[in-house]
Design a protein around this motif. Structure first.
Motif, short mmCIF file in Angstrom:
data_model
loop_
_atom_site.label_atom_id
_atom_site.label_comp_id
_atom_site.label_asym_id
_atom_site.label_seq_id
_atom_site.Cartn_x
_atom_site.Cartn_y
_atom_site.Cartn_z
N GLU A 189 0.77 -0.90 -0.32
CA GLU A 189 0.07 0.04 0.11
C GLU A 189 1.02 1.11 0.28
OE1 GLU A 189 -3.91 -1.16 2.47
OE2 GLU A 189 -2.18 -0.70 3.75
N GLU A 227 -4.88 2.45 -0.05
CA GLU A 227 -5.27 1.71 0.52
C GLU A 227 -5.84 0.37 0.01
OE1 GLU A 227 -7.34 2.98 4.02
OE2 GLU A 227 -5.57 4.30 5.24
N LEU A 228 -5.23 -0.75 0.11
CA LEU A 228 -6.31 -1.57 -1.07
C LEU A 228 -6.87 -2.43 0.09
CD1 LEU A 228 -3.22 -2.92 -1.98
CD2 LEU A 228 -4.52 -2.02 -2.78
#
Length: 312
Positions: A45, A51-52
């Motif tokens: 990330e 943000e994943l």
């Protein structure tokens, strides 16, 4: 100018965690710790600048950016796996990896593997019985045997066989269910359930019209094997699933207590990974397994049920 790629190990962590929606399950699949998965994804990330995952106390989910990114990463690993499998000198060509539920593996697949080994002694077979979703071909499996009502669109599914459902118990327990008229009173029985089964007692009772029996009580197990063992020990009546219960019926460790046999709506299907047709060993295994299923379906005999009526 060469493309700049994120760390491949972190991408692998992301693909597995995104597919499972769980750091814990991803860690178990990749044989690392959940902490390693978490740290690897944090690094990914940071490298990507997005943000994943949305991290909540009891829930993990993909962010919109993560959901958009996952198919690309999964496809990339799939292409690498397919290309590796198709290499002419790839040693993995002589190993076949199969994912299969534990009870089906021990009671149907395992007894037949010696015949396959006799015909193709140089081909090794790996059987994985863990309860997890299989991603083709990223997880390295060539085949999976799964229960389903119908084939899934977009995948190579071949029907193996269906199940026949009939109540079974030990001969001694059967005697405790006989009423003064000589009938088997199923209302006296402790019902043995399998939590993971898509069709269990409710399905059988509905199909045979015994709506007065409440199937909510009894004993519950997470695998079919334990349900059969509990019935052999005289703990109650299990819903026998042929061909999985044929061994106990043949030895009379379990007896069918009803002439009402229903055909399950679900069936076992052989799911093949992409590229199976390019490997002769996989073609041989698939044809052999399908022929074994045809032999089973054609050779089934009627279940010997107890004499007298069953009341509920």
């Amino acid at each position: 100018m060469p493309l700049r790629l994120p760390p491949l190990s972190s991408l692998r962590f992301f693909e597995a965690a995104g597919r499972h929606q769980s750091f814990k399950l991803a860690a178990a699949e990749l044989n690392v710790t959940p902490s390693a998965i978490s740290h690897g994804i944090v690094g990914l990330e940071q490298a990507l600048g997005v943000e994943l995952f949305v991290r909540e106390p009891r829930r993990l989910s993909l962010t919109p950016e993560g959901a958009d990114y996952l198919p690309y990463v999964s496809e990339a690993f799939s292409l690498i796996a397919i290309g590796t499998q198709r290499l002419p000198n790839n040693r993995a060509h002589r190993t076949i990896a199969v994912s299969c539920a534990p009870t089906l593996a021990s009671r149907w697949l395992l007894p037949r593997l010696q015949d396959f080994r006799n015909r193709w002694p140089d081909i090794n077979v790996t059987v994985d019985t863990s309860h997890r979703q299989v991603g083709f071909p990223v997880d390295g499996f060539d085949f999976a045997i799964r229960m389903s009502r119908a084939p899934v669109a977009g995948a190579a599914w071949s029907r193996l066989f269906g199940e026949q459902l009939v109540p079974v118990c030990s001969p001694a327990y059967r005697n405790t269910l006989i009423d003064e008229k000589g009938n088997i009173d199923l209302r006296r029985a402790t019902l043995i359930h399998v939590n993971a089964a898509s069709e269990d007692w409710q399905a059988w009772l509905d199909r045979v019209g015994m709506n007065e029996i409440d199937p909510s009580g009894g004993l519950r197990f997470d695998v079919i094997q334990l349900a059969f063992e509990a019935a052999v020990m005289g703990l109650g009546v299990a819903l026998g699933r042929r061909p999985l219960v044929d061994r106990e019926l043949g030895t009379q460790a379990l007896v069918a207590i009803s002439p009402e046999v229903i055909v399950a709506e679900t069936a076992y299907w052989l799911v093949s990974s992409e590229g199976v047709d390019h490997r002769p060993d996989l073609v041989d295994f698939k044809q052999w397994l399908l022929s074994e299923a045809v032999t089973l379906e054609g050779g089934r005999t009627a279940v010997g049920a107890a004499s007298g009526n069953v009341v509920g």
